[in-house]
Motif scaffolding. Structure first.
Motif, PDB file in Angstrom:
ATOM      1  N   ARG A 217     -72.188  35.052 -70.299  1.00  0.00           N
ATOM      2  CA  ARG A 217     -72.104  33.880 -71.175  1.00  0.00           C
ATOM      3  C   ARG A 217     -71.499  34.303 -72.504  1.00  0.00           C
ATOM      4  O   ARG A 217     -71.712  35.415 -72.982  1.00  0.00           O
ATOM      5  CB  ARG A 217     -73.492  33.268 -71.402  1.00  0.00           C
ATOM      6  N   ARG A 218     -70.762  33.368 -73.134  1.00  0.00           N
ATOM      7  CA  ARG A 218     -70.092  33.689 -74.385  1.00  0.00           C
ATOM      8  C   ARG A 218     -71.062  33.739 -75.567  1.00  0.00           C
ATOM      9  O   ARG A 218     -70.777  34.386 -76.570  1.00  0.00           O
ATOM     10  CB  ARG A 218     -68.985  32.677 -74.662  1.00  0.00           C
ATOM     11  N   ARG A 219     -72.176  33.031 -75.462  1.00  0.00           N
ATOM     12  CA  ARG A 219     -73.142  33.025 -76.558  1.00  0.00           C
ATOM     13  C   ARG A 219     -74.490  33.535 -76.058  1.00  0.00           C
ATOM     14  O   ARG A 219     -74.752  33.568 -74.847  1.00  0.00           O
ATOM     15  CB  ARG A 219     -73.276  31.618 -77.145  1.00  0.00           C
ATOM     16  N   HIS A 220     -75.331  33.899 -77.011  1.00  0.00           N
ATOM     17  CA  HIS A 220     -76.605  34.526 -76.677  1.00  0.00           C
ATOM     18  C   HIS A 220     -77.701  33.798 -77.435  1.00  0.00           C
ATOM     19  O   HIS A 220     -78.132  34.212 -78.508  1.00  0.00           O
ATOM     20  CB  HIS A 220     -76.542  36.019 -77.061  1.00  0.00           C
ATOM     21  N   ARG A 221     -78.153  32.681 -76.852  1.00  0.00           N
ATOM     22  CA  ARG A 221     -79.181  31.858 -77.484  1.00  0.00           C
ATOM     23  C   ARG A 221     -80.264  31.551 -76.458  1.00  0.00           C
ATOM     24  O   ARG A 221     -80.155  31.896 -75.282  1.00  0.00           O
ATOM     25  CB  ARG A 221     -78.575  30.554 -78.013  1.00  0.00           C
ATOM     26  N   SER A 222     -81.312  30.860 -76.919  1.00  0.00           N
ATOM     27  CA  SER A 222     -82.378  30.485 -75.994  1.00  0.00           C
ATOM     28  C   SER A 222     -81.872  29.514 -74.938  1.00  0.00           C
ATOM     29  O   SER A 222     -82.382  29.492 -73.812  1.00  0.00           O
ATOM     30  CB  SER A 222     -83.550  29.870 -76.762  1.00  0.00           C
ATOM     31  N   ARG A 223     -80.848  28.720 -75.283  1.00  0.00           N
ATOM     32  CA  ARG A 223     -80.277  27.792 -74.297  1.00  0.00           C
ATOM     33  C   ARG A 223     -79.648  28.563 -73.146  1.00  0.00           C
ATOM     34  O   ARG A 223     -79.828  28.211 -71.972  1.00  0.00           O
ATOM     35  CB  ARG A 223     -79.240  26.892 -74.965  1.00  0.00           C
ATOM     36  N   GLU A 224     -78.898  29.613 -73.466  1.00  0.00           N
ATOM     37  CA  GLU A 224     -78.298  30.434 -72.412  1.00  0.00           C
ATOM     38  C   GLU A 224     -79.372  31.167 -71.606  1.00  0.00           C
ATOM     39  O   GLU A 224     -79.246  31.312 -70.379  1.00  0.00           O
ATOM     40  CB  GLU A 224     -77.326  31.440 -73.018  1.00  0.00           C
ATOM     41  N   PHE A 225     -80.442  31.590 -72.268  1.00  0.00           N
ATOM     42  CA  PHE A 225     -81.528  32.239 -71.539  1.00  0.00           C
ATOM     43  C   PHE A 225     -82.214  31.252 -70.604  1.00  0.00           C
ATOM     44  O   PHE A 225     -82.564  31.594 -69.467  1.00  0.00           O
ATOM     45  CB  PHE A 225     -82.543  32.824 -72.521  1.00  0.00           C
ATOM     46  N   ARG A 226     -82.394  30.008 -71.073  1.00  0.00           N
ATOM     47  CA  ARG A 226     -82.987  28.986 -70.198  1.00  0.00           C
ATOM     48  C   ARG A 226     -82.106  28.740 -68.987  1.00  0.00           C
ATOM     49  O   ARG A 226     -82.605  28.604 -67.853  1.00  0.00           O
ATOM     50  CB  ARG A 226     -83.169  27.700 -71.025  1.00  0.00           C
ATOM     51  N   ASP A 227     -80.789  28.695 -69.195  1.00  0.00           N
ATOM     52  CA  ASP A 227     -79.878  28.494 -68.062  1.00  0.00           C
ATOM     53  C   ASP A 227     -79.951  29.664 -67.083  1.00  0.00           C
ATOM     54  O   ASP A 227     -79.840  29.478 -65.858  1.00  0.00           O
ATOM     55  CB  ASP A 227     -78.444  28.335 -68.573  1.00  0.00           C
ATOM     56  N   PHE A 228     -80.136  30.878 -67.616  1.00  0.00           N
ATOM     57  CA  PHE A 228     -80.260  32.026 -66.722  1.00  0.00           C
ATOM     58  C   PHE A 228     -81.557  31.952 -65.916  1.00  0.00           C
ATOM     59  O   PHE A 228     -81.589  32.343 -64.744  1.00  0.00           O
ATOM     60  CB  PHE A 228     -80.206  33.319 -67.532  1.00  0.00           C
ATOM     61  N   LEU A 229     -82.622  31.443 -66.531  1.00  0.00           N
ATOM     62  CA  LEU A 229     -83.857  31.232 -65.775  1.00  0.00           C
ATOM     63  C   LEU A 229     -83.644  30.236 -64.638  1.00  0.00           C
ATOM     64  O   LEU A 229     -84.213  30.384 -63.549  1.00  0.00           O
ATOM     65  CB  LEU A 229     -84.965  30.743 -66.711  1.00  0.00           C
TER      66      LEU A 229
ATOM     67  N   TRP B 215     -89.774  25.032 -70.492  1.00  0.00           N
ATOM     68  CA  TRP B 215     -89.244  25.290 -69.147  1.00  0.00           C
ATOM     69  C   TRP B 215     -90.274  26.042 -68.311  1.00  0.00           C
ATOM     70  O   TRP B 215     -90.440  25.740 -67.118  1.00  0.00           O
ATOM     71  CB  TRP B 215     -87.946  26.104 -69.256  1.00  0.00           C
ATOM     72  N   LEU B 216     -90.949  26.998 -68.894  1.00  0.00           N
ATOM     73  CA  LEU B 216     -91.956  27.757 -68.156  1.00  0.00           C
ATOM     74  C   LEU B 216     -93.127  26.875 -67.740  1.00  0.00           C
ATOM     75  O   LEU B 216     -93.701  27.068 -66.656  1.00  0.00           O
ATOM     76  CB  LEU B 216     -92.451  28.923 -69.013  1.00  0.00           C
ATOM     77  N   LEU B 217     -93.482  25.897 -68.562  1.00  0.00           N
ATOM     78  CA  LEU B 217     -94.560  24.983 -68.183  1.00  0.00           C
ATOM     79  C   LEU B 217     -94.172  24.141 -66.983  1.00  0.00           C
ATOM     80  O   LEU B 217     -95.026  23.791 -66.154  1.00  0.00           O
ATOM     81  CB  LEU B 217     -94.912  24.081 -69.370  1.00  0.00           C
ATOM     82  N   ARG B 218     -92.896  23.833 -66.855  1.00  0.00           N
ATOM     83  CA  ARG B 218     -92.421  23.054 -65.702  1.00  0.00           C
ATOM     84  C   ARG B 218     -92.232  23.913 -64.460  1.00  0.00           C
ATOM     85  O   ARG B 218     -92.030  23.372 -63.364  1.00  0.00           O
ATOM     86  CB  ARG B 218     -91.100  22.357 -66.051  1.00  0.00           C
TER      87      ARG B 218
END
Length: 362
Positions: A231-243, A274-277
């Motif tokens: 991924r081009r950026r390194h944020r919590s959004r990208e981490f959520r997508d990786f999950l 996301w983890l709660l879901r």
């Protein structure tokens, strides 16, 4: 005509015979000593010097020499005598001064001693100082780094993660997850000159940077397979997508235990929701300043060594393509890392290290 047995043939005691036989059978015995032991054993059995010499393929004079040495000095006579040589020029007090000066003081114009600066200080040659340092394993020019975790839950986290490595839970997958951020797409300013016989591959010291990418990776502790995504950026959004990608790749009937570090991107409300879901996912945080306990870091080191450090990439797309190709090749035959240290071994080792360094005064 029969050969006469020498009158002065050696007569061995039980202890002497056992020792000589041991010399001939031990793998670490010097070959010269083993040969001398065979000579004495042959002579003690009543054989003539010439017979022993022919059997062992040595000169008859050699057999007579060691037989007489044994009769004179017994077992001690089979060992080499001290060879003559020049007397010692460096005394013990001089060696002691070199060691104490190296360990307990610093030169005025430098942060550490060199062989020449210390030689000038103690009045010896720099080669003598070098030999003393080598004998005592001293390397003032060489330094290493260390970092001790100050995490108040260090012990609990180490036991938790090492427990997952050595005894993973049933019907669950243990994944080591992390991000290798800011991977640079580097191109050299001039063409790379290839490897030739007698000449290493050559490249310019300067480079042109064509952007960066980040690699999200999850290493399966059991199989060694890696799930990866650039991924081009390194944020919590990208981490959520990786999950989401991990959730898609892992069979639905398995629980998922993720070993992650304490980066802020792993602890945002977005990730928490996301983890709660997805209740089958459970995060295990490594202690602060303890990346060594996350096995995916070792895989990142292999990736850097084999693909990134010497790679030439003229665009970010080319870099990401090279990383994906490496992932595909690696996952055809993955190999897990073998974790051998228990939590108690790790904690005991750290305790010994702290005990050794607690009195350094730094």
């Amino acid at each position: 005509m029969a050969r006469r047995i020498p009158i002065d043939r050696p007569v061995l005691t039980i202890e002497e015979r056992d020792t000589l036989v041991g010399y001939t059978q031990r793998r670490k015995t010097a070959q010269a000593l083993a040969l001398r032991a065979r000579i004495i054993l042959g002579c003690a059995d009543g054989r003539h010097d010439l017979e022993v010499a022919e059997d062992l393929r040595v000169n008859r004079i050699t057999v007579g020499k060691w037989r007489r040495r044994f009769l004179s000095k017994r077992l001690a006579g089979l060992h080499d005598e001290p060879r003559p040589g020049a007397p010692r020029k460096v005394q013990d007090r001089q060696v002691e001064r070199v060691i104490t000066t190296t360990l307990e003081s610093l030169p005025q114009d430098a942060t550490h001693w060199s062989t020449r600066s210390l030689a000038k200080k103690v009045g010896l040659s720099h080669m003598t100082v070098a030999r003393i340092w080598r004998a005592f394993g001293l390397k003032p020019h060489f330094g290493e780094t260390f970092k001790l975790s100050t995490d108040p839950q260090f012990i609990e986290k180490v036991r938790d993660i090492v427990g997952l490595y050595l005894a993973p839970p049933d019907r669950a997958l243990v994944l080591c997850v992390d991000e290798k951020s800011q991977i640079q797409a580097l191109d050299r300013t001039q063409p790379v000159l290839p490897l030739r016989p007698g000449q290493a591959e050559r490249r310019t010291h300067d480079y042109v940077r064509h952007g960066t990418t980040s690699l999200f990776a999850a290493l399966d502790v059991a199989s060694g397979a890696v799930i990866g995504q650039c991924r081009r950026r390194h944020r919590s959004r990208e981490f959520r997508d990786f999950l989401e990608l991990i959730d898609h790749e892992v069979p639905a009937h398995l629980d998922v235990h993720l070993i992650v570090d304490n980066a802020s991107t792993h602890k945002t409300p977005l990730v928490h929701r996301w983890l709660l879901r997805h209740p089958r996912f459970q995060l295990h945080f490594t202690p602060t300043s303890s990346s060594w306990i996350n096995q995916v870091e070792r895989w990142f080191a292999t990736l850097t060594e084999k693909q990134i450090r010497r790679g030439v990439h003229r665009s970010t797309l080319a870099l990401e393509r090279a990383i994906r190709d490496y992932l595909d090749t690696y996952n055809r035959n993955p190999r897990p890392f073998r974790w051998t240290k228990t939590a108690d071994h790790i904690l005991d080792s750290l305790s010994r290290f702290c005990s050794r360094t607690s009195g350094t005064g730094h």
